[in-house]
Design a protein around this motif. Structure first.
Motif, PDB file in Angstrom:
ATOM      1  N   PHE A 273      77.536  18.638 -21.754  1.00  0.00           N
ATOM      2  CA  PHE A 273      77.466  17.206 -22.053  1.00  0.00           C
ATOM      3  C   PHE A 273      78.861  16.600 -22.090  1.00  0.00           C
ATOM      4  O   PHE A 273      79.818  17.218 -22.551  1.00  0.00           O
ATOM      5  CB  PHE A 273      76.695  16.931 -23.351  1.00  0.00           C
ATOM      6  N   THR A 274      78.940  15.390 -21.569  1.00  0.00           N
ATOM      7  CA  THR A 274      80.215  14.692 -21.447  1.00  0.00           C
ATOM      8  C   THR A 274      80.105  13.315 -22.079  1.00  0.00           C
ATOM      9  O   THR A 274      79.232  12.526 -21.710  1.00  0.00           O
ATOM     10  CB  THR A 274      80.616  14.532 -19.972  1.00  0.00           C
ATOM     11  N   PHE A 275      80.984  13.035 -23.030  1.00  0.00           N
ATOM     12  CA  PHE A 275      81.061  11.708 -23.625  1.00  0.00           C
ATOM     13  C   PHE A 275      82.094  10.884 -22.869  1.00  0.00           C
ATOM     14  O   PHE A 275      83.261  11.269 -22.774  1.00  0.00           O
ATOM     15  CB  PHE A 275      81.473  11.790 -25.093  1.00  0.00           C
ATOM     16  N   ASP A 276      81.677   9.747 -22.351  1.00  0.00           N
ATOM     17  CA  ASP A 276      82.575   8.803 -21.682  1.00  0.00           C
ATOM     18  C   ASP A 276      82.382   7.443 -22.352  1.00  0.00           C
ATOM     19  O   ASP A 276      81.684   6.564 -21.854  1.00  0.00           O
ATOM     20  CB  ASP A 276      82.245   8.737 -20.188  1.00  0.00           C
ATOM     21  N   TYR A 277      83.012   7.295 -23.521  1.00  0.00           N
ATOM     22  CA  TYR A 277      82.827   6.070 -24.292  1.00  0.00           C
ATOM     23  C   TYR A 277      83.323   4.844 -23.538  1.00  0.00           C
ATOM     24  O   TYR A 277      82.777   3.749 -23.712  1.00  0.00           O
ATOM     25  CB  TYR A 277      83.580   6.167 -25.622  1.00  0.00           C
TER      26      TYR A 277
ATOM     27  N   ILE B 111      89.289  17.951 -22.218  1.00  0.00           N
ATOM     28  CA  ILE B 111      89.761  16.654 -22.700  1.00  0.00           C
ATOM     29  C   ILE B 111      90.551  16.002 -21.577  1.00  0.00           C
ATOM     30  O   ILE B 111      91.428  16.623 -20.971  1.00  0.00           O
ATOM     31  CB  ILE B 111      90.671  16.826 -23.938  1.00  0.00           C
ATOM     32  N   ALA B 112      90.261  14.755 -21.270  1.00  0.00           N
ATOM     33  CA  ALA B 112      90.962  14.058 -20.190  1.00  0.00           C
ATOM     34  C   ALA B 112      91.074  12.582 -20.531  1.00  0.00           C
ATOM     35  O   ALA B 112      90.384  12.072 -21.429  1.00  0.00           O
ATOM     36  CB  ALA B 112      90.230  14.243 -18.865  1.00  0.00           C
ATOM     37  N   ARG B 113      91.950  11.904 -19.810  1.00  0.00           N
ATOM     38  CA  ARG B 113      92.029  10.456 -19.962  1.00  0.00           C
ATOM     39  C   ARG B 113      90.695   9.840 -19.547  1.00  0.00           C
ATOM     40  O   ARG B 113      90.022  10.347 -18.639  1.00  0.00           O
ATOM     41  CB  ARG B 113      93.169   9.893 -19.123  1.00  0.00           C
ATOM     42  N   PRO B 114      90.267   8.759 -20.193  1.00  0.00           N
ATOM     43  CA  PRO B 114      88.955   8.163 -19.893  1.00  0.00           C
ATOM     44  C   PRO B 114      88.773   7.878 -18.408  1.00  0.00           C
ATOM     45  O   PRO B 114      89.675   7.338 -17.746  1.00  0.00           O
ATOM     46  CB  PRO B 114      88.953   6.876 -20.718  1.00  0.00           C
ATOM     47  N   GLY B 115      87.605   8.283 -17.888  1.00  0.00           N
ATOM     48  CA  GLY B 115      87.251   7.982 -16.508  1.00  0.00           C
ATOM     49  C   GLY B 115      87.848   8.895 -15.473  1.00  0.00           C
ATOM     50  O   GLY B 115      87.690   8.637 -14.275  1.00  0.00           O
ATOM     51  N   THR B 116      88.516   9.989 -15.876  1.00  0.00           N
ATOM     52  CA  THR B 116      89.185  10.843 -14.893  1.00  0.00           C
ATOM     53  C   THR B 116      88.430  12.130 -14.585  1.00  0.00           C
ATOM     54  O   THR B 116      88.767  12.818 -13.625  1.00  0.00           O
ATOM     55  CB  THR B 116      90.605  11.203 -15.364  1.00  0.00           C
ATOM     56  N   LEU B 117      87.409  12.485 -15.362  1.00  0.00           N
ATOM     57  CA  LEU B 117      86.618  13.676 -15.046  1.00  0.00           C
ATOM     58  C   LEU B 117      85.560  13.329 -14.007  1.00  0.00           C
ATOM     59  O   LEU B 117      84.964  12.249 -14.053  1.00  0.00           O
ATOM     60  CB  LEU B 117      85.939  14.220 -16.306  1.00  0.00           C
ATOM     61  N   ALA B 118      85.334  14.242 -13.074  1.00  0.00           N
ATOM     62  CA  ALA B 118      84.270  14.049 -12.092  1.00  0.00           C
ATOM     63  C   ALA B 118      82.919  14.015 -12.808  1.00  0.00           C
ATOM     64  O   ALA B 118      82.664  14.807 -13.718  1.00  0.00           O
ATOM     65  CB  ALA B 118      84.288  15.171 -11.067  1.00  0.00           C
TER      66      ALA B 118
ATOM     67  N   VAL C 201      85.449  13.496 -22.966  1.00  0.00           N
ATOM     68  CA  VAL C 201      85.295  14.806 -23.596  1.00  0.00           C
ATOM     69  C   VAL C 201      84.068  15.510 -23.021  1.00  0.00           C
ATOM     70  O   VAL C 201      82.957  14.970 -23.082  1.00  0.00           O
ATOM     71  CB  VAL C 201      85.165  14.675 -25.124  1.00  0.00           C
ATOM     72  N   ARG C 202      84.284  16.705 -22.485  1.00  0.00           N
ATOM     73  CA  ARG C 202      83.167  17.503 -21.930  1.00  0.00           C
ATOM     74  C   ARG C 202      83.064  18.808 -22.700  1.00  0.00           C
ATOM     75  O   ARG C 202      84.060  19.532 -22.855  1.00  0.00           O
ATOM     76  CB  ARG C 202      83.398  17.778 -20.444  1.00  0.00           C
ATOM     77  N   VAL C 203      81.861  19.121 -23.146  1.00  0.00           N
ATOM     78  CA  VAL C 203      81.598  20.352 -23.876  1.00  0.00           C
ATOM     79  C   VAL C 203      80.698  21.229 -23.021  1.00  0.00           C
ATOM     80  O   VAL C 203      79.625  20.795 -22.579  1.00  0.00           O
ATOM     81  CB  VAL C 203      80.935  20.060 -25.239  1.00  0.00           C
ATOM     82  N   ASP C 204      81.139  22.468 -22.782  1.00  0.00           N
ATOM     83  CA  ASP C 204      80.381  23.431 -21.983  1.00  0.00           C
ATOM     84  C   ASP C 204      79.943  24.567 -22.901  1.00  0.00           C
ATOM     85  O   ASP C 204      80.754  25.429 -23.265  1.00  0.00           O
ATOM     86  CB  ASP C 204      81.252  23.965 -20.851  1.00  0.00           C
ATOM     87  N   PRO C 205      78.667  24.584 -23.306  1.00  0.00           N
ATOM     88  CA  PRO C 205      78.221  25.624 -24.245  1.00  0.00           C
ATOM     89  C   PRO C 205      78.170  27.005 -23.610  1.00  0.00           C
ATOM     90  O   PRO C 205      78.197  28.009 -24.342  1.00  0.00           O
ATOM     91  CB  PRO C 205      76.830  25.143 -24.654  1.00  0.00           C
ATOM     92  N   ASP C 206      78.079  27.089 -22.282  1.00  0.00           N
ATOM     93  CA  ASP C 206      78.087  28.397 -21.616  1.00  0.00           C
ATOM     94  C   ASP C 206      79.479  29.022 -21.677  1.00  0.00           C
ATOM     95  O   ASP C 206      79.628  30.198 -22.014  1.00  0.00           O
ATOM     96  CB  ASP C 206      77.641  28.253 -20.158  1.00  0.00           C
ATOM     97  N   ALA C 207      80.486  28.234 -21.341  1.00  0.00           N
ATOM     98  CA  ALA C 207      81.860  28.741 -21.342  1.00  0.00           C
ATOM     99  C   ALA C 207      82.501  28.681 -22.720  1.00  0.00           C
ATOM    100  O   ALA C 207      83.586  29.242 -22.917  1.00  0.00           O
ATOM    101  CB  ALA C 207      82.701  27.948 -20.352  1.00  0.00           C
ATOM    102  N   GLN C 208      81.849  27.997 -23.679  1.00  0.00           N
ATOM    103  CA  GLN C 208      82.404  27.794 -25.010  1.00  0.00           C
ATOM    104  C   GLN C 208      83.775  27.114 -24.927  1.00  0.00           C
ATOM    105  O   GLN C 208      84.751  27.536 -25.555  1.00  0.00           O
ATOM    106  CB  GLN C 208      82.521  29.118 -25.761  1.00  0.00           C
TER     107      GLN C 208
END
Length: 527
Positions: free
Chosen positions: A495-499, A366-373, A355-362
């Motif tokens: 910020f990006t959560f990668d549990y 959401i992606a499968r775990p480990g797939t976001l750069a 899960v990545r939250v971008d406060p600039d873009a609001q």
């Protein structure tokens, strides 16, 4: 919630042999000697394999449990109503699967608890008195006389151990958990083929209406176990072939997102500080959910929930979250622009996705775990308690364990117990007014203060507007944490959560402000 994995644990201590008549233990050495003598006299042994089967009752429900142990492998399954949980251990590695199907490998607080559990259950604590502190004689709630010892082996969390003053079995184990003490109370010990075990265990957090009672119904010792029992646990993940980006709604320092379930629209709070998936009571009726049992919710205060209900999935944009089970709670105090939310996306959402939250873009991606750069600096997180907890430093001097809490609008909360343990780290004594920190269960009194520097990894945030929480109950009195880092501080970052990899990524947002020139609260005391 911890699995009741200790509810039928095999202990290497005997039941029947009486204590030495010529001695009355009055010291740690004598109590431990009685333990050892009991063990030797009964010839209690560690079996190669063991299977325990029994029942679980509590929360208005009836269920079952089963434990398998073979060599260095162990598995525990528990079903209570529609909730099924399990734990698997191979050697020194342990995984836990919660009722939502999320599997996590333990590395942090609960892993350290397991070190202490092992030292107690194996009798190692009795052979190593340097692990122990003698507390003295006491009585349990049911009147049993016990000797109390504090056990803290290297690398483990401190436990309280109550040893029966007559039988010298372990009557109770206890540890700090959140805003209270969790206890496991053992009784009615029996021996089967050299294996000693308690047939009855009661797990309690002090609110006895929510106790869980486990009873062993059968035991098999040194019989073959199917190797498939110890197969790896499979985790639930978000169904999103490609990353999905959804718009975030903002109000009063909180983030919300629109979704749906059972064909009905939902308005959901994004809350990394919540351990579950929650649905409001009115929304549950609209979705046709039928709650069962009861549950305790630790929000601003401890409150009773309606129970849990089966819900297959929650849809978020083009992503489908496997929910399985949701908790039904009154969420009327949580609102977006005056409209009560339908639910809360907590730990199971973050565990099943990256899960990545971008406060600039609001936006939230959401992606499968480990797939976001990877973006930004990595900060290690501990998710053992189904919460993202990190180590941070305040005012340049004191480290603490802080919850990363998107559901809290503040810069920072600091818990009163932490301030008392570290006098002078936060100055707030001259405050002339009080703040109220609201949430599920009501509001909690706090005193405003300024934390002059908050260090998160390599980042420094200055002049954090903090509330020192004064409550001794609820989530804001957590005895395992120093406080919460809220969304007002997190909004300085993408910020990006990668549990799955126990990682929080922090990248400075375009609007990053380290706060060094922020005005301090006029009401905040100046040391």
């Amino acid at each position: 919630m911890r699995l009741a994995a200790a509810s039928a644990i095999v202990l290497g201590f005997s039941l029947a042999a009486p204590p030495l008549a010529a001695q009355t233990p009055s010291s740690l050495q004598l109590v431990l000697a009685e333990h050892s003598r009991m063990l030797e006299s009964r010839h209690v042994r560690q079996p190669h394999s063991l299977v325990l089967v029994g029942s679980v009752d509590g929360l208005g429900l009836h269920g079952t449990f089963q434990r398998w142990r073979e060599g260095d492998k162990e598995r525990y399954d528990q079903t209570l109503g529609i909730r099924s949980q399990r734990a698997l251990r191979v050697g020194d590695v342990e995984w836990v699967c919660n009722a939502n199907g999320d599997v996590r490998e333990l590395h942090g607080l609960i892993a350290r608890r397991q070190i202490t559990e092992d030292a107690i259950d194996s009798g190692e604590f009795a052979r190593h008195p340097e692990y122990d502190d003698f507390i003295g004689r006491s009585k349990l709630r049911d009147g049993r006389d016990v000797w109390q010892i504090r056990v803290a082996p290297p690398g483990g969390e401190p436990y309280g151990v109550s040893i029966d003053a007559t039988t010298f079995t372990i009557d109770e184990k206890a540890y700090v958990d959140g805003d209270g003490i969790t206890t496991f109370d053992y009784s009615d010990y029996r021996v089967s083929d050299g294996a000693l075990y308690p047939t009855v265990t009661v797990e309690s957090n002090g609110e006895h209406a929510y106790d869980l009672t486990s009873r062993v119904g059968s035991i098999r010792v040194d019989e073959p176990i199917d190797p498939g029992v110890f197969a790896p646990l499979q985790t639930a993940v978000i169904d999103a072939p490609q990353p999905v980006t959804v718009a975030l709604l903002t109000d009063k320092g909180h983030y919300f997102v629109r979704g749906s379930a059972n064909g009905k629209p939902l308005l959901l709070l994004i809350d990394s500080g919540s351990q579950g998936l929650f649905i409001d009571t009115a929304a549950a009726s609209r979705l046709g959910l039928d709650p069962e049992g009861t549950l305790e919710v630790r929000g601003s205060k401890r409150i009773a929930g309606r129970g849990v209900a089966a819900l297959d999935t929650i849809n978020l944009g083009g992503a489908t979250l496997p929910a399985h089970v949701v908790s039904v709670v009154d969420l009327s105090s949580v609102a977006y622009r005056g409209v009560a939310v339908d639910g809360v996306l907590g730990y199971p959402f973050f565990a099943a996705a990256e899960v990545r939250v971008d406060p600039d873009a609001q936006t939230m991606t959401i992606a499968r775990p480990g797939t976001l750069a990877a973006r930004g600096t990595t900060v290690s997180i501990d998710t053992d308690r189904e919460l993202p907890e990190i180590t941070a430093r305040i005012n340049g001097t004191t480290e603490g364990r802080f919850l990363v809490d998107t559901g809290n609008s503040n810069d920072l909360l600091v818990f009163h117990a932490f301030v008392e343990q570290h006098p002078g780290v936060v100055f707030y004594g001259a405050a002339t007014d009080f703040a109220q920190n609201g949430g599920v269960g009501g509001s909690s009194a706090a005193v405003p203060a300024v934390v002059y520097r908050l260090e998160i990894g390599p980042f420094n945030l200055y002049n954090r507007y903090a509330d020192v929480m004064l409550t001794d109950t609820g989530a804001f009195a957590d005895g395992n944490d120093a406080g919460n880092i809220g969304l007002a501080s997190l909004k300085n970052f993408v910020f990006t959560f990668d549990y799955a990899h126990r990682t929080l990524f922090l990248e400075k947002a375009r609007g990053f402000d380290d706060g060094r020139y922020r005005p301090q609260y006029e009401r905040a005391p100046i040391p």
